[in-house]
Design a protein around this motif. Structure first.
Motif, PDB file in Angstrom:
ATOM      1  N   SER B  22     -36.695  48.215  40.746  1.00  0.00           N
ATOM      2  CA  SER B  22     -35.996  46.925  40.737  1.00  0.00           C
ATOM      3  C   SER B  22     -34.681  47.122  39.982  1.00  0.00           C
ATOM      4  O   SER B  22     -34.381  48.216  39.525  1.00  0.00           O
ATOM      5  N   ALA B  23     -33.917  46.046  39.895  1.00  0.00           N
ATOM      6  CA  ALA B  23     -32.624  46.177  39.207  1.00  0.00           C
ATOM      7  C   ALA B  23     -32.866  46.472  37.724  1.00  0.00           C
ATOM      8  O   ALA B  23     -33.747  45.890  37.101  1.00  0.00           O
ATOM      9  N   TRP B  24     -32.087  47.413  37.186  1.00  0.00           N
ATOM     10  CA  TRP B  24     -32.277  47.800  35.783  1.00  0.00           C
ATOM     11  C   TRP B  24     -30.928  47.715  35.060  1.00  0.00           C
ATOM     12  O   TRP B  24     -29.965  48.383  35.446  1.00  0.00           O
ATOM     13  N   VAL B  25     -30.881  46.852  34.045  1.00  0.00           N
ATOM     14  CA  VAL B  25     -29.671  46.684  33.242  1.00  0.00           C
ATOM     15  C   VAL B  25     -29.920  47.341  31.891  1.00  0.00           C
ATOM     16  O   VAL B  25     -30.836  46.960  31.173  1.00  0.00           O
ATOM     17  N   ARG B  26     -29.139  48.364  31.600  1.00  0.00           N
ATOM     18  CA  ARG B  26     -29.279  49.034  30.302  1.00  0.00           C
ATOM     19  C   ARG B  26     -28.040  48.762  29.456  1.00  0.00           C
ATOM     20  O   ARG B  26     -26.920  49.006  29.896  1.00  0.00           O
ATOM     21  N   VAL B  27     -28.276  48.247  28.238  1.00  0.00           N
ATOM     22  CA  VAL B  27     -27.165  47.940  27.336  1.00  0.00           C
ATOM     23  C   VAL B  27     -27.283  48.854  26.118  1.00  0.00           C
ATOM     24  O   VAL B  27     -28.353  48.953  25.521  1.00  0.00           O
ATOM     25  N   GLU B  40     -25.096  40.015  21.700  1.00  0.00           N
ATOM     26  CA  GLU B  40     -24.620  38.827  22.394  1.00  0.00           C
ATOM     27  C   GLU B  40     -24.623  39.072  23.914  1.00  0.00           C
ATOM     28  O   GLU B  40     -24.925  38.175  24.698  1.00  0.00           O
ATOM     29  N   VAL B  41     -24.277  40.313  24.305  1.00  0.00           N
ATOM     30  CA  VAL B  41     -24.258  40.658  25.726  1.00  0.00           C
ATOM     31  C   VAL B  41     -25.683  40.676  26.288  1.00  0.00           C
ATOM     32  O   VAL B  41     -25.953  40.177  27.383  1.00  0.00           O
ATOM     33  N   ILE B  42     -26.630  41.225  25.513  1.00  0.00           N
ATOM     34  CA  ILE B  42     -28.034  41.267  25.956  1.00  0.00           C
ATOM     35  C   ILE B  42     -28.569  39.847  26.102  1.00  0.00           C
ATOM     36  O   ILE B  42     -29.230  39.510  27.097  1.00  0.00           O
ATOM     37  N   ASP B  43     -28.261  38.988  25.122  1.00  0.00           N
ATOM     38  CA  ASP B  43     -28.697  37.584  25.214  1.00  0.00           C
ATOM     39  C   ASP B  43     -28.156  36.940  26.484  1.00  0.00           C
ATOM     40  O   ASP B  43     -28.869  36.197  27.164  1.00  0.00           O
ATOM     41  N   ALA B  44     -26.894  37.225  26.790  1.00  0.00           N
ATOM     42  CA  ALA B  44     -26.276  36.638  27.977  1.00  0.00           C
ATOM     43  C   ALA B  44     -26.984  37.107  29.249  1.00  0.00           C
ATOM     44  O   ALA B  44     -27.255  36.317  30.155  1.00  0.00           O
ATOM     45  N   PHE B  45     -27.323  38.396  29.314  1.00  0.00           N
ATOM     46  CA  PHE B  45     -28.049  38.912  30.492  1.00  0.00           C
ATOM     47  C   PHE B  45     -29.421  38.254  30.599  1.00  0.00           C
ATOM     48  O   PHE B  45     -29.830  37.821  31.675  1.00  0.00           O
ATOM     49  N   ASN B  46     -30.124  38.160  29.481  1.00  0.00           N
ATOM     50  CA  ASN B  46     -31.469  37.587  29.520  1.00  0.00           C
ATOM     51  C   ASN B  46     -31.442  36.128  29.965  1.00  0.00           C
ATOM     52  O   ASN B  46     -32.257  35.721  30.794  1.00  0.00           O
ATOM     53  N   SER B  47     -30.483  35.352  29.438  1.00  0.00           N
ATOM     54  CA  SER B  47     -30.490  33.934  29.811  1.00  0.00           C
ATOM     55  C   SER B  47     -29.998  33.754  31.247  1.00  0.00           C
ATOM     56  O   SER B  47     -30.491  32.913  31.981  1.00  0.00           O
ATOM     57  N   GLU B  48     -29.062  34.591  31.652  1.00  0.00           N
ATOM     58  CA  GLU B  48     -28.561  34.492  33.026  1.00  0.00           C
ATOM     59  C   GLU B  48     -29.648  34.884  34.032  1.00  0.00           C
ATOM     60  O   GLU B  48     -29.832  34.227  35.057  1.00  0.00           O
ATOM     61  N   LEU B  49     -30.384  35.957  33.724  1.00  0.00           N
ATOM     62  CA  LEU B  49     -31.394  36.461  34.661  1.00  0.00           C
ATOM     63  C   LEU B  49     -32.632  35.572  34.703  1.00  0.00           C
ATOM     64  O   LEU B  49     -33.380  35.583  35.680  1.00  0.00           O
ATOM     65  N   ALA B  50     -32.832  34.778  33.629  1.00  0.00           N
ATOM     66  CA  ALA B  50     -33.996  33.879  33.615  1.00  0.00           C
ATOM     67  C   ALA B  50     -33.904  32.837  34.716  1.00  0.00           C
ATOM     68  O   ALA B  50     -34.917  32.366  35.227  1.00  0.00           O
ATOM     69  N   SER B  51     -32.657  32.503  35.096  1.00  0.00           N
ATOM     70  CA  SER B  51     -32.496  31.447  36.096  1.00  0.00           C
ATOM     71  C   SER B  51     -32.220  32.010  37.496  1.00  0.00           C
ATOM     72  O   SER B  51     -31.898  31.281  38.416  1.00  0.00           O
ATOM     73  N   VAL B  52     -32.316  33.340  37.636  1.00  0.00           N
ATOM     74  CA  VAL B  52     -32.026  33.953  38.929  1.00  0.00           C
ATOM     75  C   VAL B  52     -33.312  34.553  39.483  1.00  0.00           C
ATOM     76  O   VAL B  52     -34.072  35.174  38.747  1.00  0.00           O
ATOM     77  N   ARG B  60     -32.551  47.347  25.925  1.00  0.00           N
ATOM     78  CA  ARG B  60     -31.596  47.719  24.881  1.00  0.00           C
ATOM     79  C   ARG B  60     -31.847  49.199  24.630  1.00  0.00           C
ATOM     80  O   ARG B  60     -32.778  49.565  23.904  1.00  0.00           O
ATOM     81  N   VAL B  61     -31.075  50.052  25.291  1.00  0.00           N
ATOM     82  CA  VAL B  61     -31.229  51.490  25.112  1.00  0.00           C
ATOM     83  C   VAL B  61     -30.448  51.920  23.870  1.00  0.00           C
ATOM     84  O   VAL B  61     -29.765  51.100  23.249  1.00  0.00           O
ATOM     85  N   GLY B  62     -30.545  53.185  23.499  1.00  0.00           N
ATOM     86  CA  GLY B  62     -29.767  53.652  22.348  1.00  0.00           C
ATOM     87  C   GLY B  62     -28.302  53.767  22.727  1.00  0.00           C
ATOM     88  O   GLY B  62     -27.858  53.228  23.731  1.00  0.00           O
TER      89      GLY B  62
END
Lengths: 161, 572
Positions: B22-27, B40-52, B60-62
């Motif tokens: 599936s789609a994988w977003v690594r920050v 802040e960027v991770i929070d934005a991805f999580n809240s955006e993806l919750a509604s999609v 959150r990678v190293g």
């Protein structure tokens, strides 16, 4: 998070004893005990030194020798917020001294310590570990990099109010 | 392959397939990512993806090491290319989710680089990740998983070849064979002294005592170096596997990972790695069904730079003031709690899994003849691309500064480098063609040390920089040996006068005398090397020091009076 402030010195001792006994790692020492107490109370009251000595079966002198050696330990309560400015060499090259100066001026103090109203503690960090983002500060242990004097002053002002 | 490990491998491979299906977003995270605003960027991805309505994972990678590009995000959709976006802001996130995560269409205009999923897959106008100059110049061994896997997930480490070295050792190699492989690799300690790791281990393996310890030093107090903490933040199991292998090779019973309090991210990552390894049977009794049993524990120290010295480190683990011990006895005879002990740097141990999995001969093919392998260089200061880069030994400093670092910002000239931590050297341009390997660096009057290179451009005043280093060394002297305790204080006081244009030629002779007393009269490197910054700075920048003591020259430094703000705490 810190526990609620205890009602009395006896309560404080009970709380410290619980912290001492609550250490779950295999290696428990005077240093680990002091770290556990400061983690929770954010400073080491006299009771912490005494209780650690009795818990570790050693003298108050021995415990003081450890507590006074490591520079992270403090013996009075810190301010509500901690503003840490890194003065390590990487940050120095990127202008840390000027940032320290303007934060000092904004907070109205000329040394490490608490502001007069006790709201903010200013600390100089020897290295906060995010050198590639220099200059770096940390507010309540949250790191912020690529700091300018304007940002540093604005953040200090926000903490004061 | 043992049954226990085969089962782990199967679970790991399944996990890796699921992530990639599936789609994988690594920050990129770590302390550096945090300072750049990754949370802040991770929070934005999580809240955006919750509604999609799209199946996806946000990790959150190293850190990858490209700190200048942080917050660094990479997005991979099934079958699509892996695309990196640099300096991402929370405001960009809705667009990236809509177009790339949901729509599967990379946002070419915002992309930083890409890696194609197959032949012929091209992203027009975007650089290939492997062709970026600072990526192409690297050979990643200890950092091979950085930015690639979730450091909190043991299975992702195993899916990428993790614990294969340990499995190989336990399933058919005698401890001596593991030791011989490390000896044959030519690996030298990465903590500063560059002592051959295999030889060091043999001191411990030759000791028949029933209880023996391996200590991993992640104190890393050197300002300008963050590679040890980066390993813990980005790939803690690489270190843990190395620590277990060291225990197997030397017959030790327990390993300790030693970190300074307050660095929460590496501490938590190390603790989770240890707990997960116990649960998976990679630590504890009869590891992977073998006869070998071994424990590991994360131990914290208070703030003290000298705690990174190997005997002071043992004092700190025992809960005392971290002041150096007399030697002999050496740690391999009587170390932690008087038991035979071996102290290794994080980086040294992190090479070991690959050395065992791929062979010592393979490791020797990387780097130079006497310095095999790679160096983890931390570039900071006045440089276009600050970050952490793993380079084969033998590149020149200039190649690192120009090809990887991109030179100084604003096309200014790089004037000065500070290498090897605050007890290392201050180098001028004559030294820039030095090869990065242990011996060439020492010959040039610098030490590679922990791998930190702090860059100063033409606007940096070398005298003021030297004072900052000495101020650090003065603040951090543990106080045990008076030549160091008093010597660093006198040197700082003298350099203050130099910066304020209140010093004389004779002051340099005085510092020279103090420096030589510190060298012979101190127990550990802090005092023995404490004069290094001044010695090397004067060697390369004599005229700048002379200018400061000339009549009517005026003060130097950040402030008009030549003063410097230093911590007010002094130690008894």
């Amino acid at each position: 998070m810190a526990s609620e402030a205890p009602e009395s010195a006896d309560d404080l001792r009970v709380q410290i004893q619980a912290l001492l006994k609550g250490q779950s790692q295999p290696t428990v020492t005077v240093l680990s005990s002091l770290l556990a107490i400061q983690d929770d109370l954010h400073y080491l009251p006299n009771e912490a030194i005494e209780e650690t000595a009795s818990f570790s079966n050693t003298t108050i002198n021995e415990v003081w020798s450890v507590a006074s050696f490591y520079t992270n330990f403090r013996f009075t309560p810190p301010g509500d917020h901690t503003y840490e400015v890194c003065w390590g060499p990487s940050c120095h090259v990127k202008g840390a001294q000027q940032i320290l100066k303007c934060v000092q001026e904004e907070l109205g103090i000329d040394r490490e310590g608490e502001t007069e109203d006790g709201k903010v503690t200013l600390k100089y960090g020897t290295c906060l570990g995010a050198c590639a983002q220099a200059p770096v500060i940390a507010i309540d242990h949250h790191h912020k990099g690529r700091i300018t004097m304007e940002i540093a002053v604005r953040l200090a002002r926000e903490l004061k109010s | 392959m043992t049954v226990a490990f085969a089962e782990l491998r199967e679970r790991a491979d399944r996990r890796w397939r699921e992530l990639n299906d599936s789609a994988w977003v690594r920050v990129g995270g770590g302390v550096s990512g945090e300072a750049a605003g990754c949370d802040e960027v991770i929070d934005a991805f999580n809240s955006e993806l919750a509604s999609v309505d799209v199946s996806s994972t946000v990790s959150r990678v190293g850190m990858y090491g490209l700190c200048y590009a942080e917050p660094l995000v990479d997005i991979k959709t099934p079958g699509g290319p892996r695309v990196w976006y640099a300096n991402v802001t929370p405001e960009q996130v809705p667009g990236l989710v809509e177009k790339h995560v949901k729509g599967g269409q990379p946002v070419g205009a915002q992309a930083f680089a890409y890696e194609s999923a197959g032949e012929g897959q091209v992203l027009q106008g975007v650089a290939k990740f492997q062709d970026l100059p600072d990526v192409a110049a690297q050979t990643r061994i200890a950092t091979r998983n950085f930015g690639h896997i979730d450091p909190q997930d043991l299975l992702q480490y195993i899916a990428n070849g993790g614990y294969a070295g340990l499995e190989k050792a336990l399933d058919g190699m005698a401890p001596d064979q593991v030791l011989d492989e490390v000896k044959g690799s030519g690996l030298r300690g990465r903590g500063g002294a560059a002592f051959p790791t295999g030889l060091k281990w043999s001191f411990l393996s030759g000791n028949p005592a029933p209880v023996k310890y391996v200590l991993c030093n992640c104190e890393e107090g050197d300002p300008g170096a963050f590679n040890d903490k980066a390993i813990l933040e980005s790939d803690p199991h690489t270190l843990l596997e190395g620590l277990i292998l060291a225990g197997y090779a030397t017959g030790a019973t327990k390993g300790f990972i030693f970190i300074r309090q307050g660095h929460d991210e590496p501490i938590n990552a190390a603790r989770k790695a240890v707990a997960d390894a116990y649960e998976a049977g990679l630590l504890g009794e009869n590891i992977l069904g073998s006869e070998f049993s071994y424990d590991a524990e994360v131990v914290l120290t208070g703030d003290s730079y000298v705690a990174g010295e190997e005997t002071a480190l043992m004092e700190a683990i025992e809960g005392k003031r971290s002041q150096p011990r007399y030697r002999p006895p050496f740690p391999a005879q009587a170390g932690l709690w008087q038991k035979p002990s071996n102290i290794n740097n994080v980086k040294s141990l992190s090479y070991v899994p690959q050395i065992i999995a791929r062979g010592g001969e393979w490791f020797k093919t990387v780097g130079t003849e006497k310095s095999s392998g790679t160096a983890l260089v931390c570039l900071t200061g006045d440089i276009v691309r600050p970050g952490l880069f793993e380079i084969p030994m033998g590149l020149t400093i200039r190649q690192v500064l120009e090809d990887i670092g991109g030179g100084a910002p604003g096309a200014k000239k790089i004037k000065v480098l500070q290498t090897g931590g605050p007890l290392g050297g201050v180098l001028g341009e004559e030294a820039f063609d030095t090869e990065i390997d242990f011996d060439a660096m020492s010959a040039a009057g610098a030490i590679l040390g922990s791998g930190g290179i702090i860059v100063g451009d033409e606007d940096v005043n070398v005298v003021d920089l030297t004072r900052a280093l000495v101020a650090f060394n003065q603040f951090e002297s543990c106080g045990k040996c008076f030549p160091c305790r008093l010597g660093t204080t006198h040197m700082l006081e003298t350099l203050d006068r130099v910066c304020m244009n209140k010093a004389y030629e004779e002051d340099f002779a005085l510092m020279d005398r103090i420096g030589s007393s510190m060298k012979v009269g101190s127990l550990c490197g802090h005092g023995q090397l404490g004069y290094n910054p001044i010695l090397s700075a004067v060697k390369f920048f004599k005229d700048e020091f002379d200018a400061c003591i000339a009549e009517h020259a005026g003060p130097v430094g950040a402030f008009p009076d030549g003063s410097m703000i230093t911590p007010s705490r002094t130690r008894p």
